[in-house]
Design a protein around this motif. Structure first.
Motif, PDB file in Angstrom:
ATOM      1  N   SER A 130       0.900  -1.092  -0.078  1.00 38.99           N
ATOM      2  CA  SER A 130      -0.007  -0.038  -0.076  1.00 38.99           C
ATOM      3  C   SER A 130       0.884   1.264   0.000  1.00 38.99           C
ATOM      4  O   SER A 130       2.122   1.207   0.338  1.00 38.99           O
ATOM      5  N   PHE A 163      -4.387  -0.995  -0.878  1.00 35.26           N
ATOM      6  CA  PHE A 163      -5.220   0.133  -0.803  1.00 35.26           C
ATOM      7  C   PHE A 163      -3.922   1.319  -0.665  1.00 35.26           C
ATOM      8  O   PHE A 163      -2.747   1.088  -0.849  1.00 35.26           O
ATOM      9  N   SER A 210      -3.486   5.465   0.623  1.00 35.30           N
ATOM     10  CA  SER A 210      -3.949   6.532   1.712  1.00 35.30           C
ATOM     11  C   SER A 210      -3.683   7.886   1.230  1.00 35.30           C
ATOM     12  O   SER A 210      -2.579   8.160   0.758  1.00 35.30           O
ATOM     13  N   ASN A 254      -8.360   1.381  -4.115  1.00 36.27           N
ATOM     14  CA  ASN A 254      -9.068   1.430  -2.931  1.00 36.27           C
ATOM     15  C   ASN A 254      -8.345   2.560  -1.901  1.00 36.27           C
ATOM     16  O   ASN A 254      -6.988   2.394  -1.535  1.00 36.27           O
ATOM     17  N   ALA A 305      -7.875   4.926   1.272  1.00 30.85           N
ATOM     18  CA  ALA A 305      -8.385   5.230   2.664  1.00 30.85           C
ATOM     19  C   ALA A 305      -8.082   6.599   2.920  1.00 30.85           C
ATOM     20  O   ALA A 305      -6.744   7.084   2.986  1.00 30.85           O
ATOM     21  N   GLU A 311     -12.921   3.388   3.589  1.00 29.35           N
ATOM     22  CA  GLU A 311     -12.045   3.378   4.532  1.00 29.35           C
ATOM     23  C   GLU A 311     -11.406   4.765   5.050  1.00 29.35           C
ATOM     24  O   GLU A 311     -11.071   5.676   4.355  1.00 29.35           O
ATOM     25  N   VAL A 340      -8.492   6.342   7.701  1.00 27.12           N
ATOM     26  CA  VAL A 340      -7.400   6.084   8.727  1.00 27.12           C
ATOM     27  C   VAL A 340      -7.734   7.141   9.704  1.00 27.12           C
ATOM     28  O   VAL A 340      -7.575   8.502   9.497  1.00 27.12           O
ATOM     29  N   PHE A 366     -17.556   2.160   7.636  1.00 25.17           N
ATOM     30  CA  PHE A 366     -16.152   2.429   7.606  1.00 25.17           C
ATOM     31  C   PHE A 366     -15.597   1.082   8.021  1.00 25.17           C
ATOM     32  O   PHE A 366     -15.727   0.553   9.092  1.00 25.17           O
ATOM     33  N   ARG A 367     -14.308   0.851   7.382  1.00 22.12           N
ATOM     34  CA  ARG A 367     -13.469   0.006   7.801  1.00 22.12           C
ATOM     35  C   ARG A 367     -12.171   1.057   8.503  1.00 22.12           C
ATOM     36  O   ARG A 367     -11.963   2.161   7.480  1.00 22.12           O
ATOM     37  N   ARG A 408      -8.705   2.317  10.037  1.00 25.98           N
ATOM     38  CA  ARG A 408      -6.993   1.892  10.346  1.00 25.98           C
ATOM     39  C   ARG A 408      -6.746   3.056  11.256  1.00 25.98           C
ATOM     40  O   ARG A 408      -7.245   4.096  10.991  1.00 25.98           O
TER      41      ARG A 408
END
Length: 287
Positions: free
Chosen positions: A8, A37, A39, A66, A68, A95, A97, A133-134, A136
């Motif tokens: 990622s 993913f 970010s 994907n 985040a 997603e 963070v 949401f997922r 992190r």
């Protein structure tokens, strides 16, 4: 035999036209690696909130990656922060963070907004409650500048996982053993969520040293000596590739299944490391 790790990348939103070109060149250069993913960060103090949203939406829409989105507790009420999260969900980005965030520029220390989240734990709890949401979170193999010990950082990470986070991405570090010690401490505390090591390819050693000082990442004296010699000999790029590749190889040998690269919107060295690890055999040159 260890399987190939998931990859990622982290990008930051542009604030100038030239920076915009650099970001899109970086995304195009690294999209072919097929990252798990990517970010996109906030600026210090939440200063790039709108730019972050625009970059997240564009990467998700135009590149099919994907994404985040970073979300912090800085300088916003709870309602405003959750409204930003909702705006991500509306464009298909699910997603986050979730971070406390750094103090605004000029501030002596981090202070919560009077109507805002007091910590990243509270932010994680609120995001998890939406069920959309997922999540992190950040993790610190060496003590966070505002934390007394690594043990305190482990305890706080457990609180974030218990609040609903599904994985953590670490601050960068320079020795694999630093990550392994932290991973073992997390496991001993009952944390079973994935902990993804954050990797910083060294584009500029002088810049990296300043960055490390702000983040609390310790630089081994032997590494400083080696980079100083390489810079003096005009071999900084060659040594940086070898150093980063060796760090990643050691992590993979130690059972790491994910690697998260802080690209600084400079794709060349990151791509060279990915190639050195055998994760993509044919790469065109990218400056």
């Amino acid at each position: 035999m260890s399987r190939a790790p998931r990859i990622s990348f982290e990008f930051f939103p542009p604030q100038t036209l030239d920076a915009s070109f650099r970001l899109w060149e970086t995304v195009q250069a690294l999209a072919s690696v097929k990252p798990e993913f990517v970010s996109v960060t906030y600026g210090a103090g939440g200063t790039t909130r709108k730019l972050t949203h625009e970059a997240v939406a564009t990467i998700h829409r135009n590149y099919g990656l994907n994404v985040a989105a970073h979300l912090t507790c800085v300088d916003a009420s709870r309602a405003e922060t959750l409204e930003i999260a909702q705006s991500y969900a509306e464009v298909g980005v699910t997603e986050i963070v979730a971070l406390r965030g750094d103090a605004p520029k000029g501030a002596a220390c981090w202070t919560p907004h009077p109507e805002g989240f007091a910590s990243s734990v509270e932010l994680v709890e609120a995001l998890a409650a939406t069920g959309r949401f997922r999540i992190r979170v950040g993790a610190y193999p060496e003590p966070h500048p505002d934390s007394p010990t690594t043990a305190a950082d482990v305890d706080f990470l457990k609180r974030k996982i218990d609040a609903g986070a599904t994985s953590a991405i670490t601050q960068f570090f320079f020795e694999a053993e630093t990550f392994f010690r932290f991973r073992d401490a997390c496991a001993a505390s009952g944390i079973d969520a994935p902990i993804i090591p954050g990797i910083l390819p060294v584009i500029s050693w002088e810049g990296t040293k300043k960055f490390a000082a702000r983040c609390g990442a310790k630089i081994p004296p032997r590494l400083d000596e080696a980079f100083t010699r390489a810079v003096g000999d005009g071999r900084e790029g060659v040594y940086a590739l070898a150093q980063c590749s060796q760090l990643c190889e050691r992590l993979i040998e130690g059972g790491v299944e994910d690697l998260h690269f802080y690209t600084l919107n400079r794709p060349h060295l990151t791509r060279e490391v990915v190639r050195a690890l055998g994760l993509q055999p044919a790469l065109e040159h990218v400056a």
